[in-house]
Structure formats: structure tokens, C-alpha cells
Design a protein around this motif. Structure first.
Motif, PDB file in Angstrom:
ATOM      1  N   LEU A   1      -5.081   0.736   8.755  1.00 36.72           N
ATOM      2  CA  LEU A   1      -4.922   0.754   7.305  1.00 36.72           C
ATOM      3  C   LEU A   1      -6.205   0.358   6.568  1.00 36.72           C
ATOM      4  O   LEU A   1      -6.369   0.667   5.395  1.00 36.72           O
ATOM      5  CB  LEU A   1      -3.777  -0.169   6.870  1.00 36.72           C
ATOM      6  CG  LEU A   1      -2.787   0.577   5.969  1.00 36.72           C
ATOM      7  CD1 LEU A   1      -1.992   1.572   6.774  1.00 36.72           C
ATOM      8  CD2 LEU A   1      -1.889  -0.381   5.247  1.00 36.72           C
ATOM      9  N   ASP A   2      -7.108  -0.321   7.253  1.00 39.95           N
ATOM     10  CA  ASP A   2      -8.382  -0.626   6.602  1.00 39.95           C
ATOM     11  C   ASP A   2      -9.443   0.369   7.039  1.00 39.95           C
ATOM     12  O   ASP A   2     -10.620   0.163   6.797  1.00 39.95           O
ATOM     13  CB  ASP A   2      -8.816  -2.056   6.916  1.00 39.95           C
ATOM     14  CG  ASP A   2      -9.162  -2.230   8.382  1.00 39.95           C
ATOM     15  OD1 ASP A   2      -9.717  -3.273   8.732  1.00 39.95           O
ATOM     16  OD2 ASP A   2      -8.871  -1.316   9.177  1.00 39.95           O
ATOM     17  N   ALA A   3      -9.017   1.447   7.705  1.00 39.49           N
ATOM     18  CA  ALA A   3      -9.891   2.540   8.151  1.00 39.49           C
ATOM     19  C   ALA A   3     -10.941   2.072   9.135  1.00 39.49           C
ATOM     20  O   ALA A   3     -11.890   2.789   9.396  1.00 39.49           O
ATOM     21  CB  ALA A   3     -10.564   3.210   6.947  1.00 39.49           C
ATOM     22  N   GLY A   4     -10.774   0.887   9.719  1.00 35.45           N
ATOM     23  CA  GLY A   4     -11.771   0.415  10.662  1.00 35.45           C
ATOM     24  C   GLY A   4     -11.617   1.023  12.042  1.00 35.45           C
ATOM     25  O   GLY A   4     -12.566   1.104  12.805  1.00 35.45           O
TER      26      GLY A   4
ATOM     27  N   VAL B   1      -0.985  11.946   1.152  1.00 31.33           N
ATOM     28  CA  VAL B   1      -1.950  13.018   1.383  1.00 31.33           C
ATOM     29  C   VAL B   1      -2.694  13.190   0.069  1.00 31.33           C
ATOM     30  O   VAL B   1      -2.084  13.350  -0.992  1.00 31.33           O
ATOM     31  CB  VAL B   1      -1.249  14.327   1.806  1.00 31.33           C
ATOM     32  CG1 VAL B   1      -2.255  15.475   1.883  1.00 31.33           C
ATOM     33  CG2 VAL B   1      -0.558  14.129   3.145  1.00 31.33           C
TER      34      VAL B   1
ATOM     35  N   ASN C   1     -12.387  16.655  -3.181  1.00 32.98           N
ATOM     36  CA  ASN C   1     -13.357  17.751  -3.054  1.00 32.98           C
ATOM     37  C   ASN C   1     -12.779  18.931  -2.272  1.00 32.98           C
ATOM     38  O   ASN C   1     -13.446  19.534  -1.432  1.00 32.98           O
ATOM     39  CB  ASN C   1     -14.649  17.277  -2.366  1.00 32.98           C
ATOM     40  CG  ASN C   1     -15.327  16.171  -3.138  1.00 32.98           C
ATOM     41  OD1 ASN C   1     -15.261  16.157  -4.376  1.00 32.98           O
ATOM     42  ND2 ASN C   1     -15.951  15.253  -2.431  1.00 32.98           N
TER      43      ASN C   1
ATOM     44  N   ARG D   1      -6.098  14.959  -1.945  1.00 36.68           N
ATOM     45  CA  ARG D   1      -7.147  15.973  -1.869  1.00 36.68           C
ATOM     46  C   ARG D   1      -8.396  15.461  -2.562  1.00 36.68           C
ATOM     47  O   ARG D   1      -8.360  15.067  -3.732  1.00 36.68           O
ATOM     48  CB  ARG D   1      -6.686  17.284  -2.505  1.00 36.68           C
ATOM     49  CG  ARG D   1      -7.736  18.381  -2.371  1.00 36.68           C
ATOM     50  CD  ARG D   1      -7.183  19.745  -2.695  1.00 36.68           C
ATOM     51  NE  ARG D   1      -6.843  19.891  -4.103  1.00 36.68           N
ATOM     52  CZ  ARG D   1      -6.154  20.909  -4.596  1.00 36.68           C
ATOM     53  NH1 ARG D   1      -5.699  21.851  -3.797  1.00 36.68           N
ATOM     54  NH2 ARG D   1      -5.872  20.962  -5.885  1.00 36.68           N
TER      55      ARG D   1
ATOM     56  N   ARG E   1      -8.275   4.390  -1.333  1.00 31.14           N
ATOM     57  CA  ARG E   1      -9.262   4.452  -0.261  1.00 31.14           C
ATOM     58  C   ARG E   1      -8.905   5.602   0.657  1.00 31.14           C
ATOM     59  O   ARG E   1      -7.782   5.694   1.140  1.00 31.14           O
ATOM     60  CB  ARG E   1      -9.265   3.156   0.555  1.00 31.14           C
ATOM     61  CG  ARG E   1     -10.000   2.003  -0.077  1.00 31.14           C
ATOM     62  CD  ARG E   1      -9.875   0.719   0.725  1.00 31.14           C
ATOM     63  NE  ARG E   1      -8.492   0.343   0.916  1.00 31.14           N
ATOM     64  CZ  ARG E   1      -7.880   0.365   2.084  1.00 31.14           C
ATOM     65  NH1 ARG E   1      -8.508   0.749   3.172  1.00 31.14           N
ATOM     66  NH2 ARG E   1      -6.604   0.015   2.187  1.00 31.14           N
TER      67      ARG E   1
ATOM     68  N   PHE F   1      -8.158  17.927   2.273  1.00 33.30           N
ATOM     69  CA  PHE F   1      -6.980  17.060   2.315  1.00 33.30           C
ATOM     70  C   PHE F   1      -7.175  15.945   3.319  1.00 33.30           C
ATOM     71  O   PHE F   1      -7.381  16.184   4.517  1.00 33.30           O
ATOM     72  CB  PHE F   1      -5.735  17.890   2.684  1.00 33.30           C
ATOM     73  CG  PHE F   1      -5.316  18.835   1.605  1.00 33.30           C
ATOM     74  CD1 PHE F   1      -5.791  20.131   1.568  1.00 33.30           C
ATOM     75  CD2 PHE F   1      -4.442  18.410   0.595  1.00 33.30           C
ATOM     76  CE1 PHE F   1      -5.412  21.003   0.552  1.00 33.30           C
ATOM     77  CE2 PHE F   1      -4.065  19.278  -0.419  1.00 33.30           C
ATOM     78  CZ  PHE F   1      -4.552  20.578  -0.453  1.00 33.30           C
TER      79      PHE F   1
ATOM     80  N   HIS G   1       0.828  -1.203   0.000  1.00 34.07           N
ATOM     81  CA  HIS G   1       0.000   0.000   0.000  1.00 34.07           C
ATOM     82  C   HIS G   1       0.853   1.239   0.000  1.00 34.07           C
ATOM     83  O   HIS G   1       1.911   1.303   0.622  1.00 34.07           O
ATOM     84  CB  HIS G   1      -0.911   0.010   1.235  1.00 34.07           C
ATOM     85  CG  HIS G   1      -1.867  -1.140   1.266  1.00 34.07           C
ATOM     86  ND1 HIS G   1      -3.081  -1.103   0.620  1.00 34.07           N
ATOM     87  CD2 HIS G   1      -1.772  -2.346   1.821  1.00 34.07           C
ATOM     88  CE1 HIS G   1      -3.696  -2.254   0.804  1.00 34.07           C
ATOM     89  NE2 HIS G   1      -2.921  -3.035   1.529  1.00 34.07           N
TER      90      HIS G   1
END
Lengths: 159, 430, 279
Positions: B406-409, B349, B353, B351, B369, B356, B345
Motif C-alpha cells: 500500500l505504500d508502493a514500496g 483504477v 496520462n 487513469r 498516490r 490505467f 485508503h
């Protein structure tokens, strides 16, 4: 919704900055910069002599830029031309400090700040100023002038 | 009749019939295709100790460690029916009733010499077995380290991933425009230690691969310059003194070289400094901004940020051939690349919409992701076990550190400090 | 034959003149004719057996003939004699012919009788044979009929059995379908319970699959869990085992009919194949 408001306010700010730059009644907008300019002009006058006081007091020493841009605005060019004349007349080391607003990454903003400082330097050199007197330093987003206004941070300070 | 032999035949017959019948009966297979990923429930009984009050509450440290990882939820002490200190005191049913899957016990003792010995045991409540029994020793000043060791062992036993609770972080704390500090602390933010005090900005701290040194950018000379500092002794050395930019130091995986940014040749370019010979090699030759270098896992390439395409995007250059290829194609701003320890992975950073965020791109599929929901996110730094990453963000106008898996959980914020905290760098394993 | 000649010789002795000569010659002609007639009759044994009766009958006729010739005048009329001789010859011939005819007739009759009898016998035999044959045929037919009847019966039985079997099969299929349908709803419930309890470790990655074999008892309690196919990641396997152990008991299975339980749920395989992993 937040981003839309942000865009609107940014757009408004840009328009206002343009107006501020274009209109003759720019004194109110640049009040803050004037004070700093006065401070710097006090220093410079000490070096160059009291005869410079009047002309120095009016010159901008902070120049602003649009987001992600290092293009000099017309008012900056005007002020810099005057600076160039002064510097040619009485050379001194000038420090050009470039800055960026806090959006984006720090090291990239360092490069952006340097680009802006170099834009000012290149302009002065074109006006005939000796490049060896001009030093460019970038602070990126490390020395923010304002914690609330992005546009106040996109600047080069002439010192 | 030979009775034992007869019994043997009977048994064989039964076995044959059984196997045959079980063959004949087609076994139903149920497919399980999703889970809920609820945190594993673990009960941490108060650690036994019969001496005077200790300066650290070890079971609380372990509890915080495991909870912060997002993988565990701990049973409150007030719900526990008993506080066992050893295996003989464990009644599995009690713990099962609490809904606990695991139980951690520990007992602390002190030798006559003053050394502290912590013996801990981990039990699988559902299977009713003891999984491990270990001991860690240390001095009074190392109580927190002992607790983190326990957390590491428990974490690795249950998740299969090496724990990163004994690692450290380095970060910059800014109190005003005239007061900057380079700080080092435990991964949980405890025991902060000042590495450098300065009136001038400090930027881009980077751990050496052996964890003994930190490199950073300091403006103390009036210009940005790269320094390195030995953590144990505090000895510092200035590595660059060029005009223009001197920035973004990055240690090579073997620690022998440093990639960095210099604009001495006209515009920001990436160079590699051989730390033994002190020779600089130029890596990029492009009039655009090339900055924020980071090494690939094999040390043969450098990934970096460049706006040669008009806007900041991430590129990779192979050092031997100089061949450069673009890595990011989604979004109009991708910068500050960091590779995960397994190389799968690319964290950056990104961006989206106009906002950031920290995002992770799958190196194989190219899918991006977005990991964070906070704004003005920057400086992601990945833990050495690849499970979490730390980054800088703003919370109520103040600079703080956030962490996300890393899996945003899993997401959480580190406790804020006095000043604005920024630019975290996660240490390697020591 | 010997007896035939013997009376001749006595006659020849006792006769005198022509009368005796004629008698002798007639006798000799008769003898000759008889011999000739009998000689041609090389008849079957049966006929030869029959012959003696005729011969005796003839002898009886001949004797009166022999006594018939009355004493005649001594006038020798050759023509008359010849004429008489001729008449006598003719008479003799006629008698001969008659005799022959009679013989033939008798023979014919005999033959006929024989044939008739033979025919009768044959017919009888044939009839008997036919009757026997008929009887045999009938017996055969009866047997065949019986066999056919038995066959038909068997077929009927078989058909009924087949029908019953088909019915039973269909019933079983229907039952199996119902069972399967019943099982299906429970399968969904079991899967949901396990999913609700499955926490994947942070090292879980897309593509990891493991299989467990579990044993249940009718109360729904899990009495045995074992990994039969590992994912290659020990923490992943363990998380699957934990999910089952946390579920612990599938209460819903209490309502399952015993046959459905035995068929589907006593021994189960669980395949953990996550489709919702982010990494």
C-alpha cells in the motif's frame, strides 16, 4: 514517449477509421467484418429465404464506436436502416451484442457495451422495428475481437 | 561503627551524587528523521527432519512467504556456518557475522499416529534472546498450511502486523474465448483448484465475509447472471435473472446482503439484495452509469463508480438517507473502488496520462498516490491485513497478477499461469 | 588679723601726746583701710592664700612710717596742722592709692599671671590635646590609609581574579563551542549510521515518534539501549532498537577527545521522528 506514440497511433487509427467510413473504398478496411457479415448473412438467409441473399451479403453487422462513445457513426446508421427494413419485412429475434475495448474496468465496460447495444436497438426501434424482437446483451471486454487493436473491440454485433 | 549502615549511607550518597550529576549533565538528543527501509534480514535454518523426504519443502515455503512480503530478505543457506535445530546449537556471533537480525529454527517430528509436529523457535540475533517457541501440528496434506502458519507468526512478531500467508485468492483464468475457469489458490498461487468450468465468460468473483462462499457473474445462461457458490460443497445458486446487466456482486460486511448492478429499469443502477428475504432495494436513481458497488466498513454506505459527472468517478451513497457525495476529483477516470481494512485508503483504477494504474487515495487528505508502474492495471483486491494488494495486469501480452504494498514500496508479479489470469479476489481471514 | 591689732594696741600704749594720738588714728585708719580693702577682696582661695604676703609686706612699710613721724613743735597752728594733716592725709591717700595701685597691680599681675598660666596650661593642654588629637588623627589616617591600601589591594586582587575568571569563562565557552562543534560533526555521523540501518515496519505511520536512551563507551560501542518513550507501536519501537543494534559500534567516536566524549556521548538520547514515511 510511449504515451505520445500511443496517442499518435490512436489519432491515426481514428482518422483512418473515419476515412474508411467516409470513403467509398471501404471494402479493404472492412474485409474482416465482411467475412463475419457473410457468415451471419448465410444464417439469416437460411431463415428468410434465398431471395435475400444478395442484399444481405452487403450489410454490415458489426458497428464500431469511438473511444468511450456510444454514438452511431453515419455508416452504421446507413447499414442499420437497411437492417431495419429487412427486419420489418421479415421479423425475427435479433441479438445485439455490445462490446468495449479492454481499457478501463470490466464492469464499467459492461455498461459501456450495453449502452452501445442500446444505441443500435433504439435506432432500429426508431426505424420501426418491434422492440420485443431486439435483445441487447453486453460482453464488455470479455469477448475481445482483437488483442492488438482497441478500435476493433469497440463494437456492437448484430446477430 | 555499624558497618552495614555506613555502607548504606555511602551507597545513598553515591546514588544522590550520581543522580545529581546526571541531572546536571544535559543529555544530548539526536533526532533520526529517515530510514532506508531495507528488508529485515532473517536466517531460516533448514528445518530438521529425520524421516523420509517430505512432499513439501517447508523452510523454502517460509522463505518465499517472507521474501514476497517485501519486508524480509533471507540469508542464503550456502552462507550459513551451521544448521542448528534447537536453541543449544545457536552461536549468536556466527549469525551476527552473516548480518542476520533474526534466526528461525524448526524441527519436524512425526507421532506414531502419523501426525506431523513442527516445533519452531525465533531468535533476535542482535539482542541475543529467544523471542518465541511454538508448535503447529497437521497432516501430510497440510504441510503447506503449517509452513504458512510459521510465516504468519514470524511476520507478526517482527512487524507487528498480522500475517496474511494463510489466506487464499480466487481468480478467473481464460484459455480462449470459449474456455473460462474460476480458480481458487493459496495466496502464493500454490494448490490451484477449479471452482467452475465454463464455455462462457466468468466475471467479478467476490468472497463472502466468512470465507465460505464466492459470488460471481456467469454468462452460462446466455446473459450475465449473478451466482453464489459454497466452497466446501460446490453447491451453486443463481441469485439474479434479469434482462440487461446483472453484475458486480458485493457482500455486505455482515454477509446478509449483496449490493449488485442491474439495468432492468433502463440504465445500470445499484441495488441491494437481502439474502434472507430475496428482496431488491434500488439504491441509485440516475440516468448515468452506476456500477461497481463496494460496502463501507460499517455497512451503512456503498461506494461505487458513476459517470454522472461526464466521466467515471467514485461516489459514496448513505443507504439510510440516499445522500450521495463524490469522492474523487483528480484525474478523468476513477473506477472500481475498494476500501482498505482500516478504512483510511481508497484503492481504485486511476487513469494518468492515458495509462490505467492502480492508485490509493488518502480518505482524509484526498491525496492520490499511484502505486503501480505496469499498464492496463485493473481489479485491485486488498489483503485482509491491509499490507498488500493484488491486481490484474498484462505482461508481454498475457494477463497476469501483480502485487504491490500500500505504500508502493514492494512490488512483484505472481507466476503466470497457462491462460490469461484476471480479476483476483483476496480472501478474508478464515 | 589678730596679730595686726595686737601691734596697734602696743603702739597706742607707748605713744604720748599728739604724736601718739596721730599715730593711733593713722594706725586705725590704716587698719580700717586695710580691712576695707581686704574686705572687698572676696578673692578665690588662691588669691586669699596669696593675700597674706602682701599684708606682711605692708606691715613692713607701715612700721617705718610709724617711725617716721618726727617730734613736732607744740605750737598749735590749726591751719598748719590742718594743712599738714591734709598733706599727711594726702600723702596717706597717695600712699594708699599707691598701695592700692600696687595691690591692684599685683593683683592684676597675679591675675594676669594666673590667666597666663591658665592660658599656658590651657594652651599646653590644648596643645597636648591637639597633639594627641593629631596623633590620633594621624593614627586614624594611617589606619585609614592602611585600610585603603588594603582595600585597594583587595580590589586589585579581586579585579585580577575577576579578570582571570572572565578569561577562564571565555576560554571555557570557547572550549565548549569547539567541543560542541566537534560533537556536531560526530552527531551527524552517528545519525547517518543509524538512518542507514533503520528499517521501518509496515505498520509504521506518519506521526509515530519514539525515544531511546543509549550508553556508549569511548570505543564507540553501544553497551546499553532502552526505550524511554514509546511510539505506541511495539514494532516501531523495536525497529528503532534494531537500528541502533545493527549499527552496533560508532567507530568514528574513537577520535573524539575524552572531554568531548564524556560531555556529549557517554549517554545519548535518540529521537526517532520519521519525516519520510509514505503512509
Amino acid at each position: 514517449m510511449f504515451t505520445k506514440a500511443l496517442k499518435q497511433s490512436m489519432g491515426l487509427a481514428v482518422v483512418m477509421a473515419a476515412l474508411a467510413g467516409c470513403s467509398s473504398t471501404s471494402t479493404t478496411d472492412t474485409a474482416a467484418t465482411d467475412s463475419s457479415a457473410t457468415a451471419s448473412s448465410v444464417d439469416s438467409s437460411a431463415v428468410s429465404g434465398s431471395s435475400m441473399d444478395d442484399s444481405m451479403a452487403k450489410l454490415d453487422t458489426v458497428f464500431y464506436f469511438d473511444f468511450d462513445q456510444s454514438v452511431l457513426k453515419p455508416e452504421a446508421r446507413a447499414a442499420l436502416t437497411a437492417h431495419a427494413a429487412q427486419l420489418k419485412a421479415s421479423p425475427r429475434s435479433v441479438r445485439l451484442e455490445g462490446h468495449a475495448d479492454e481499457r478501463g474496468t470490466r464492469e464499467y465496460n459492461m455498461a459501456l457495451g450495453e449502452r452501445r447495444a442500446k444505441a443500435v436497438r433504439d435506432f432500429l426501434v426508431l426505424q420501426g422495428v418491434d422492440s420485443s424482437n431486439l435483445e441487447t446483451i453486453s460482453y464488455g471486454e470479455e469477448r475481445l475481437a482483437s488483442s492488438s487493436s482497441h478500435e476493433m473491440n469497440r463494437r456492437v454485433e448484430l446477430k | 561503627m555499624n558497618l552495614p549502615l555506613f555502607r548504606l549511607w555511602q551507597l545513598l550518597l553515591v546514588l544522590v551524587c550520581f543522580t545529581l550529576s546526571s541531572q546536571l549533565r544535559a543529555e544530548l538528543t539526536i533526532e533520526i528523521t529517515q530510514g532506508v527501509d531495507n528488508p529485515t534480514r532473517i536466517a531460516i535454518a533448514p528445518f530438521g527432519w529425520d524421516g523420509a523426504a517430505l512432499p513439501e519443502n517447508l523452510d523454502s515455503i517460509v522463505e518465499s512467504d517472507l521474501q514476497r512480503s517485501g519486508q524480509f530478505s533471507t540469508i542464503p543457506k550456502r552462507d550459513m556456518l551451521s544448521f542448528p535445530r534447537r536453541e543449544a546449537d545457536v552461536y549468536y556471533r556466527d549469525w551476527r557475522m552473516l548480518g542476520s537480525e533474526y534466526l528461525l529454527l524448526a524441527n519436524m517430528e512425526q507421532t506414531p499416529e502419523g501426525e506431523y509436529q513442527l516445533t519452531f523457535e525465533l531468535f533476535d540475533v542482535l539482542s541475543q534472546v529467544k523471542l518465541l517457541r511454538k508448535r503447529v501440528d497437521g497432516e501430510l496434506s497440510q504441510l503447506r498450511d503449517m509452513a504458512h502458519f510459521v510465516s504468519d507468526v514470524v511476520y507478526e512478531t517482527i512487524t507487528g502486523i498480522r500475517g496474511a500467508f494463510s489466506t487464499k485468492i480466487v481468480y478467473v483464468e481464460a484459455f480462449s474465448s470459449e474456455r473460462y475457469r474460476l480458480m481458487m489458490a493459496d495466496a502464493d498461487g500454490a494448490r490451484p483448484r477449479v471452482l467452475l468450468k465454463s464455455k462462457h465468460p466468468i466475471m467479478s468473483p467476490a468472497w463472502s465475509p466468512d470465507g465460505r462462499q464466492v459470488a460471481y457473474v456467469s454468462f452460462e445462461t446466455g446473459r450475465p447472471a449473478i451466482f453464489r457458490q459454497e466452497l466446501a460443497s460446490g453447491v451453486r445458486e443463481q441469485l439474479t435473472n434479469f434482462k440487461g446487466l446483472n453484475g458486480a456482486p458485493a457482500w455486505s460486511p455482515d454477509g446478509s446482503k449483496m449490493a449488485l448492478v442491474l439495468s432492468k429499469d433502463g440504465n445500470p443502477e445499484i441495488y441491494v439484495l437481502d439474502l434472507a428475504t430475496r428482496k431488491f432495494s434500488r439504491i441509485t436513481r440516475h440516468f448515468a452509469i452506476d456500477t461497481e458497488p463496494n460496502w463501507t466498513l460499517d455497512g451503512k454506505g456503498v461506494i461505487f463508480t458513476s459517470d454522472r459527472g461526464g466521466k467515471p468517478q467514485i461516489y459514496q451513497v448513505t443507504l439510510a438517507s440516499g445522500r450521495t457525495e463524490r469522492l474523487t476529483f483528480e484525474g478523468d477516470y476513477n473506477a472500481r473502488p475498494r476500501l482498505s481494512p482500516d478504512g483510511k485508503h481508497l484503492v481504485m483504477v486511476h487513469r494518468l496520462n492515458g495509462v490505467f494504474h492502480i492508485a490509493a487515495q488518502d480518505m482524509k487528505t484526498g491525496m492520490i498516490r499511484v502505486l503501480t508502474e505496469t499498464h492496463l492495471d485493473e481489479s485491485p483486491s486488498i489483503a485482509p491485513n491491509g499490507a498488500m494488494l493484488m491486481y490484474a495486469t498484462k505482461y508481454r501480452g498475457k494477463g497476469i497478477l501483480g502485487a504491490v504494498s500500500l505504500d508502493a514500496g514492494v512490488k512483484f508479479r505472481l507466476p503466470s499461469k497457462q491462460g490469461d489470469v484476471r480479476e483476483p479476489s483476496w480472501s478474508p481471514y478464515f | 588679723m589678730v596679730t595686726a591689732t595686737d601691734p596697734m594696741e602696743r603702739y597706742s600704749a607707748s605713744a604720748s601726746g599728739y604724736g601718739s594720738a596721730v599715730l593711733i588714728s593713722v594706725a586705725l585708719h590704716v587698719v580700717l583701710l586695710v580691712v576695707v580693702a581686704w574686705g572687698w577682696e572676696s578673692a578665690p582661695p588662691k588669691q586669699t592664700q596669696v593675700v597674706p604676703r602682701y599684708v606682711e609686706a605692708k606691715l613692713v612699710e607701715i612700721k617705718p612710717k610709724a617711725e617716721k613721724p618726727a617730734p613736732k613743735k607744740k605750737t598749735v597752728n590749726m591751719a598748719e596742722k590742718r594743712r599738714q594733716q591734709a598733706i599727711r592725709d594726702k600723702q596717706r591717700a597717695d600712699r594708699e592709692k599707691q598701695k592700692q595701685r600696687a595691690v591692684a597691680e599685683q593683683k592684676r599681675k597675679r591675675t594676669e599671671e594666673l590667666a597666663r598660666q591658665k592660658k599656658l596650661a590651657a594652651e599646653k593642654a590644648a596643645k597636648e590635646k591637639a597633639a594627641a588629637e593629631a596623633a590620633r588623627q594621624q593614627q586614624l589616617a594611617e589606619q585609614r590609609a592602611l585600610e585603603q591600601q588594603q582595600l585597594a589591594e583587595q580590589q586589585r586582587i579581586a579585579q585580577e581574579a575577576a579578570f582571570a575568571e572572565a578569561l577562564a569563562e571565555e576560554e571555557a565557552m570557547l572550549q565548549a563551542e569547539t567541543q560542541a562543534q566537534q560533537a556536531q560533526s560526530y552527531i551527524g555521523l552517528i545519525a547517518a549510521m543509524i538512518e542507514q540501518n533503520w528499517s521501518r515496519p509496515p505498520s509504521a505511520r506518519k506521526g509515530m515518534v519514539c525515544e531511546l536512551s543509549i550508553q556508549l563507551i569511548p570505543t564507540g560501542e553501544v553497551i546499553h539501549v532502552a526505550v524511554v518513550k514509546s511510539s505506541g507501536n511495539a514494532a516501531f519501537d523495536r525497529s528503532a532498537e534494531q537500528a541502533v543494534k545493527k549499527a552496533g559500534r560508532f567507530e568514528v567516536l574513537r577520535d573524539v577527545p575524552a572531554d568531548v566524549f564524556d560531555r556529549y556521548f557517554r549517554q545519548l538520547r535518540l529521537k526517532f521522528n520519521p519525516q519520510d514515511l509514505r503512509l
